[in-house]
Motif scaffolding. Sequence first.
Motif, PDB file in Angstrom:
ATOM      1  N   THR A 127       0.850  -1.195   0.000  1.00 22.25           N
ATOM      2  CA  THR A 127       0.000   0.000   0.000  1.00 22.25           C
ATOM      3  C   THR A 127       0.880   1.238   0.000  1.00 22.25           C
ATOM      4  O   THR A 127       1.973   1.248   0.588  1.00 22.25           O
ATOM      5  CB  THR A 127      -0.900   0.002   1.240  1.00 22.25           C
ATOM      6  OG1 THR A 127      -0.067  -0.043   2.416  1.00 22.25           O
ATOM      7  CG2 THR A 127      -1.857  -1.170   1.230  1.00 22.25           C
ATOM      8  N   GLU A 128       0.420   2.266  -0.657  1.00 20.04           N
ATOM      9  CA  GLU A 128       1.160   3.528  -0.699  1.00 20.04           C
ATOM     10  C   GLU A 128       0.723   4.405   0.484  1.00 20.04           C
ATOM     11  O   GLU A 128      -0.455   4.729   0.633  1.00 20.04           O
ATOM     12  CB  GLU A 128       0.879   4.250  -2.015  1.00 20.04           C
ATOM     13  CG  GLU A 128       1.395   3.494  -3.235  1.00 20.04           C
ATOM     14  CD  GLU A 128       1.142   4.273  -4.515  1.00 20.04           C
ATOM     15  OE1 GLU A 128       0.615   5.404  -4.421  1.00 20.04           O
ATOM     16  OE2 GLU A 128       1.457   3.742  -5.594  1.00 20.04           O
ATOM     17  N   THR A 129       1.676   4.729   1.337  1.00 25.12           N
ATOM     18  CA  THR A 129       1.380   5.580   2.494  1.00 25.12           C
ATOM     19  C   THR A 129       2.401   6.697   2.555  1.00 25.12           C
ATOM     20  O   THR A 129       3.540   6.563   2.104  1.00 25.12           O
ATOM     21  CB  THR A 129       1.450   4.760   3.811  1.00 25.12           C
ATOM     22  OG1 THR A 129       2.764   4.204   3.930  1.00 25.12           O
ATOM     23  CG2 THR A 129       0.416   3.645   3.808  1.00 25.12           C
ATOM     24  N   SER A 130       1.972   7.803   3.135  1.00 28.14           N
ATOM     25  CA  SER A 130       2.879   8.946   3.289  1.00 28.14           C
ATOM     26  C   SER A 130       3.781   8.778   4.490  1.00 28.14           C
ATOM     27  O   SER A 130       4.811   9.434   4.615  1.00 28.14           O
ATOM     28  CB  SER A 130       2.055  10.242   3.422  1.00 28.14           C
ATOM     29  OG  SER A 130       1.159  10.122   4.509  1.00 28.14           O
ATOM     30  N   GLU A 131       3.366   7.916   5.398  1.00 28.61           N
ATOM     31  CA  GLU A 131       4.145   7.709   6.624  1.00 28.61           C
ATOM     32  C   GLU A 131       4.839   6.360   6.584  1.00 28.61           C
ATOM     33  O   GLU A 131       4.205   5.327   6.717  1.00 28.61           O
ATOM     34  CB  GLU A 131       3.225   7.767   7.845  1.00 28.61           C
ATOM     35  CG  GLU A 131       2.447   9.069   7.939  1.00 28.61           C
ATOM     36  CD  GLU A 131       1.449   9.023   9.070  1.00 28.61           C
ATOM     37  OE1 GLU A 131       1.376   7.970   9.742  1.00 28.61           O
ATOM     38  OE2 GLU A 131       0.758  10.023   9.280  1.00 28.61           O
ATOM     39  N   GLY A 132       6.122   6.330   6.383  1.00 35.07           N
ATOM     40  CA  GLY A 132       6.914   5.115   6.478  1.00 35.07           C
ATOM     41  C   GLY A 132       6.623   4.115   5.366  1.00 35.07           C
ATOM     42  O   GLY A 132       5.950   4.415   4.386  1.00 35.07           O
ATOM     43  N   PRO A 133       7.155   2.873   5.544  1.00 37.27           N
ATOM     44  CA  PRO A 133       6.989   1.827   4.514  1.00 37.27           C
ATOM     45  C   PRO A 133       5.542   1.348   4.450  1.00 37.27           C
ATOM     46  O   PRO A 133       4.818   1.351   5.444  1.00 37.27           O
ATOM     47  CB  PRO A 133       7.928   0.710   5.002  1.00 37.27           C
ATOM     48  CG  PRO A 133       8.031   0.908   6.479  1.00 37.27           C
ATOM     49  CD  PRO A 133       7.935   2.393   6.710  1.00 37.27           C
ATOM     50  N   GLY A 134       5.134   0.915   3.268  1.00 38.30           N
ATOM     51  CA  GLY A 134       3.774   0.432   3.082  1.00 38.30           C
ATOM     52  C   GLY A 134       3.588  -0.971   3.640  1.00 38.30           C
ATOM     53  O   GLY A 134       4.532  -1.657   4.050  1.00 38.30           O
ATOM     54  N   VAL A 135       2.330  -1.410   3.652  1.00 29.89           N
ATOM     55  CA  VAL A 135       1.963  -2.736   4.156  1.00 29.89           C
ATOM     56  C   VAL A 135       1.680  -3.643   2.958  1.00 29.89           C
ATOM     57  O   VAL A 135       1.089  -3.207   1.967  1.00 29.89           O
ATOM     58  CB  VAL A 135       0.716  -2.648   5.061  1.00 29.89           C
ATOM     59  CG1 VAL A 135       0.325  -4.029   5.571  1.00 29.89           C
ATOM     60  CG2 VAL A 135       0.975  -1.685   6.216  1.00 29.89           C
ATOM     61  N   PHE A 136       2.105  -4.911   3.083  1.00 29.16           N
ATOM     62  CA  PHE A 136       1.854  -5.856   1.994  1.00 29.16           C
ATOM     63  C   PHE A 136       0.349  -6.036   1.769  1.00 29.16           C
ATOM     64  O   PHE A 136      -0.417  -6.209   2.722  1.00 29.16           O
ATOM     65  CB  PHE A 136       2.472  -7.228   2.300  1.00 29.16           C
ATOM     66  CG  PHE A 136       3.973  -7.248   2.174  1.00 29.16           C
ATOM     67  CD1 PHE A 136       4.570  -7.295   0.917  1.00 29.16           C
ATOM     68  CD2 PHE A 136       4.782  -7.217   3.300  1.00 29.16           C
ATOM     69  CE1 PHE A 136       5.948  -7.314   0.801  1.00 29.16           C
ATOM     70  CE2 PHE A 136       6.157  -7.230   3.184  1.00 29.16           C
ATOM     71  CZ  PHE A 136       6.749  -7.280   1.926  1.00 29.16           C
ATOM     72  N   ILE A 137      -0.043  -5.999   0.519  1.00 32.22           N
ATOM     73  CA  ILE A 137      -1.443  -6.259   0.168  1.00 32.22           C
ATOM     74  C   ILE A 137      -1.635  -7.776   0.115  1.00 32.22           C
ATOM     75  O   ILE A 137      -0.925  -8.483  -0.586  1.00 32.22           O
ATOM     76  CB  ILE A 137      -1.792  -5.639  -1.208  1.00 32.22           C
ATOM     77  CG1 ILE A 137      -1.624  -4.124  -1.158  1.00 32.22           C
ATOM     78  CG2 ILE A 137      -3.197  -6.030  -1.642  1.00 32.22           C
ATOM     79  CD1 ILE A 137      -1.770  -3.455  -2.515  1.00 32.22           C
ATOM     80  N   ILE A 138      -2.580  -8.254   0.902  1.00 29.78           N
ATOM     81  CA  ILE A 138      -2.840  -9.696   0.956  1.00 29.78           C
ATOM     82  C   ILE A 138      -3.845 -10.050  -0.140  1.00 29.78           C
ATOM     83  O   ILE A 138      -5.027  -9.691  -0.066  1.00 29.78           O
ATOM     84  CB  ILE A 138      -3.390 -10.123   2.333  1.00 29.78           C
ATOM     85  CG1 ILE A 138      -2.483  -9.610   3.457  1.00 29.78           C
ATOM     86  CG2 ILE A 138      -3.551 -11.638   2.396  1.00 29.78           C
ATOM     87  CD1 ILE A 138      -1.085 -10.151   3.413  1.00 29.78           C
ATOM     88  N   ASP A 139      -3.388 -10.724  -1.160  1.00 25.56           N
ATOM     89  CA  ASP A 139      -4.281 -11.230  -2.219  1.00 25.56           C
ATOM     90  C   ASP A 139      -3.784 -12.600  -2.644  1.00 25.56           C
ATOM     91  O   ASP A 139      -2.793 -13.122  -2.108  1.00 25.56           O
ATOM     92  CB  ASP A 139      -4.356 -10.273  -3.400  1.00 25.56           C
ATOM     93  CG  ASP A 139      -2.999  -9.992  -4.035  1.00 25.56           C
ATOM     94  OD1 ASP A 139      -2.051 -10.760  -3.744  1.00 25.56           O
ATOM     95  OD2 ASP A 139      -2.877  -9.037  -4.811  1.00 25.56           O
ATOM     96  N   GLY A 140      -4.474 -13.195  -3.588  1.00 23.90           N
ATOM     97  CA  GLY A 140      -4.122 -14.548  -4.023  1.00 23.90           C
ATOM     98  C   GLY A 140      -2.709 -14.650  -4.525  1.00 23.90           C
ATOM     99  O   GLY A 140      -1.988 -15.607  -4.230  1.00 23.90           O
TER     100      GLY A 140
END
Length: 1282
Positions: free
Chosen positions: A917-930
């Motif tokens: 995920t694109e975030t302005s604060e720090g590293p992004g979070v992994f998108i959980i998908d197939g």
Amino acid sequence: MKCKIAIFVSDYISQVKTFQGKLEMSHFTSEDEALLQSMLRQLLQSVKEKITGAPSVECAEEILLHLEETDENFHNYEFVKYLRQYIKNTVGPVIEEETEKCTSAQNQGEISGYDTLVQHLTKKTRESKEYREMMHALKTVMMVVVESLINKFEEDRMHDKELASKAKKERQGGYYTDNCSDSDSSFNQSYAFMSQEQLQLLAERLDPSQPKEVRQEALQTLCLAPASDILSSESWPSLRKHLTISLADPDATYSEKILRFYAKTFSSSPFNMTKEVYTSLARHLELYFLSGEYSLHISSGLDVSNSDVNRLLKKVRLLNEYQKEAPSSWIRHPEKYMEEVVESTLSLLSLKHKTSHPASPDLLSPMHFMALLDIKAVWFKKWTHAYYSRRVVFRLLEKKYKSLINAAVQQCLDYFEFCKAAVNKNSKVTDFSQQPCSDLQNFSYTGPELQYIYFVHSLCLLGRLLIYKQGQDLFPIQLKNKNDSVSITDVLVLFAQLIYYSPSYPKTALAEHTDNYSPESLVMEILQVLCDQTGSAAECLYTDTVIDALLHPVQSLLNGTEVYINCLETTLLDVADILARIAASEDGLSLLLYGENEKTAIDSPTAAHVLVQFTKKLLHDDISLLSGSELMPDVKGAFIFVCRQMYRTCEGLQMLIPYGLHESIAEAWRKTSLLSERVPTPVSDADSTSSISQESKASLLWEETLLDALLNFSTTPKGLFLLHSTGAMNDCVNFMFNSLSKKIQTNEYEDFGDRIIVTQMATTPMAAVALQNSGFIKALVTELWALLECGKDDLRITQPKSIPTDPIDQSCQKSFLFLVNILTHPAVFELLSKRDIPNKPMYSFREVPTDIIDIIDRLIILNSEAKIHSLFNYEQSHIFGLRLLNVLCCELNTLLLLETQYKVSQVLLTAQEENVTETSEGPGVFIIDGLSVERNHVLVRINMIGGPQERILPLRELDKGSGLYPWPMFSSFPVPKCYLAEIPRKTEFRQVLAELIEKFVSHLSESRTDCYFSTGSYKATDADVKKENLSSVQQLGVEMTVRYGKYLNLLKEDAENGLCFVLMNCEEFLKQQQRTVVSSLRCLQEHYAGYDWFASSIFLIMSGDREKTLMFLQQFSCLLVSAFLWLPRLHLSMHLPVTTVEYGIHPVYFCSAHHVEMLLKAELPLVCSAFHMSGFAPSQICLQWITQCFWNYMDWSEICHYIAICIFLGPDYQIYMCISVFRHLQHDILKHTEARDLQVFLKEEALHGFRVSDYLDYMEILEKIYRPMLLKDMRTIGAQNT
């Protein structure tokens, strides 16, 4: 012969059958009118109570109109059946024509919906000319029928008055009419019913002592009454008695009427009533045959145009018709009813053979007449079909009527003796079965013809008898003229002898006969059924005596003795057909290979030895009696097929190998191939063109037969090895691909056997290349792409396709499994080694993959926007690719190849890094998908080494409790430590094991008797070898090994250089024992095509001591066991024949894996069947396990145990080890076979819960049984064409 029977009974059939032959109103006759009246009477009789309860005529008509809704028996009435059939025949074609038009219109969108279609069809049908004509004809005919019924009623009423007047004088009751509220109804006016008193009066008047006129009048009255009333009356016993006696009345008209009454009763009454009539008829016939009046002799023949004979045949025919119909209804009634029918029949048919009967043996028996009308004993077949009746029939045969069986056997023996005598005298046996019916007016049968008919009936009866266990229990039997009893085996030997002693004709000559009654064809039918009935066949057919009888002509031809056989080619084709069926079953195959008592070829050759010798003689055209025969190719093909049934199995191949059958077949194929190339170009002359065309077709067919025979060698590992030696590999693969294409086009594709052949071929490099060159892999990839991306072209889309719920859609599952079967490391190395993926800047939607490299490029390594946008179903297709990658990487050598050539891990890590995920604060979070879940699983699998308790693989699903994905994802190395399990440290055990195997191998290497390979001296060099000196595959293998060794606390930080030193020196040491081979195969280039997992395992066992490891491997290389544990040991080895080296097949495959498959069939038949059903070969997964020393499948301690028991106890323990693993996995294998993912399970899953120590006792048992055979074969790996 059959036409004669049909002619003289045709008239009577039309009377017994209820109007089956005439449904056209244009041919309506007075007899048809009478039958319609009878059917209408039956309908009215059945609904009498409903109509009489109606308050008015209108209500009665309403009841009839709604009868289908209220009467559950509505569709069983003969009148309703007649109307339904008539309507179907008249307007059925109209409906079918309109349906086709509507279907076409529906496809074009003109008509939609089921209701609309029905309305349209109804409207068009009612408007048709045929419908109008049908309604007009029905109305006309029914008016005639109803008017006749009314007129008949007036006559009956006058007749009733006369009877009532007479009855009153005799103080007997007369007719009475039912109390109906509206007696003016035409329905009620047409019916009258008989009282018990009246039936009693009729019984008295039918007494044979009464005057003829009285009896005839009474019979006429009886025929008008409902049969159900007569049979259920108190007077029936006396009526039955009088009718039985009156059937023998000399007045043909009178007895004919009784027979008509019986026929009507059979067709309109339930079984519990008709059995009374049947037993009456049977009793009459029994009395007739026992009477002094009967004097029909066999020697005099039979003239069926004679009125007395014709009348007798009609009675037997009626009896036989009932016999064939009764089984459909008697299960709904008490068993005693059925038993009465069966006993009365058997009593009649066994008449001639009762010792108390004074008649001459020359008299025609009831069985002769039964055989004349039912030559193939259909009645007996129907009676024994269901257990309910079969039990009763066989019980009565055993207790009271065994003479019937004796007579049937005697008939077969008599006919056989007649044929044998004629053949030995070289005289022509008259074949009654093939005599044409040239003169339709000839209604006579000669004595020999009658005996032949009886023989055919007996043969069919015995054939049916032997199918069932209860029938077999009737044997042995004792015949009057034989001292010894006749057993089942004797009967089957007799059948076999009938094949080659009785008259027979070439197969082509029989095509013109619709029904072939030749003994040869009848016996073949019986034996074929016995072969299909495996339970009974195992008990009676699978004996040495029967097999020897079948092989008699074969053995005679082999020995060069004189052969007295009718039509030798047909006989041989029949024998081959039966033997092939026997070989198709497990018990039958065992009998052919080892004999009844597991005899050896030294004592006396088993059937398998005889068959393979005969087949070789046929292929070499060494049978003089068959030279020049048109059917010679057919005979050759038939016996090749018998041998094929044997060499398709591991145990069968083992027995046939010494005969070199594969070489004989290959030689014949090469000759045929050369001849087919020399076929001249057709010229303008039509006759010569036709001749050349026929010759060309025959030659092509024979060539394909031989290629198919060679191809089937590849169902086993050693058979595939033999196929390589014939030089026909490419031609066989091309033939297989073309055959599969034809089968798929005609929907005849049964792929179990074909998939196993493909699976075996993919395990060897030369065959894998042949698959690629034939177009097989291209066709597979193209079909996969069509299913995955395009969908089927012929599928008309009426609604949007649903999103698949499974990771791999069911439509693609078959292609997925095919790819898994094909992409073994030998195949992958040949197809992908040193090949770059295309990585094009742009991909067209019409660009369809045609190769494995394209699948990797388009479905797995999606490292560009161009690739992603080229997919219609991006997620589904990429998941398919990732699942395939996951299975491929379970084979560590394949993993190393893909990783070094295509940097698979880095591609997946990059994709994970971009999937945040694109975030302005720090590293992004992994998108959980197939896709991210799949990539995470693959990344852990390919970067972590360890057994079931050493590494933890993330699941591909969310947590059921929280609904979250609990496994940490990563986009860079190292892999999170949570995927490594904590293991106990057993340093003492490791040290002890290292010392034990070191001393044991050192001791054996000093003994000449224990050294199998001779090795020269070698001194280690390059003490400072670096990792960079090795190939990229070896470098990555070293990294993985060291990482695993450090995790196990076995290696220190500087271990990489030590392992590189070992690998480099091993390669140099083994080079001294290698030969130079010129080959196009990539695996036969200078370096071994893979990583040395065994040397790495020894390096870990020795705790990273490079000198100890190298010394151990040098000493170990002398021993036979090194050939099977250490696969690089025999790479390009001079210890193997040059041909073996050129095939690129390792002895672990054609020896160890071959014997694993053989033992699996004997020890774990369910597992063996599961592999066969899955189209997967056990040898493929075994080769994968052994090549990488069970790394990733077992924990390190169990790997050490595996290596240790093979070194200490012998190389055959490698085979026992694999069998033990399959035994451990048996439940899971059966479960995943049902789920259709067996190969995926075996390749992906570690061996959970398997401990070598738990199966040592089992391995010892296997050793006691199989060691002599296995070690003998293992020691011959250096021989030519093992």
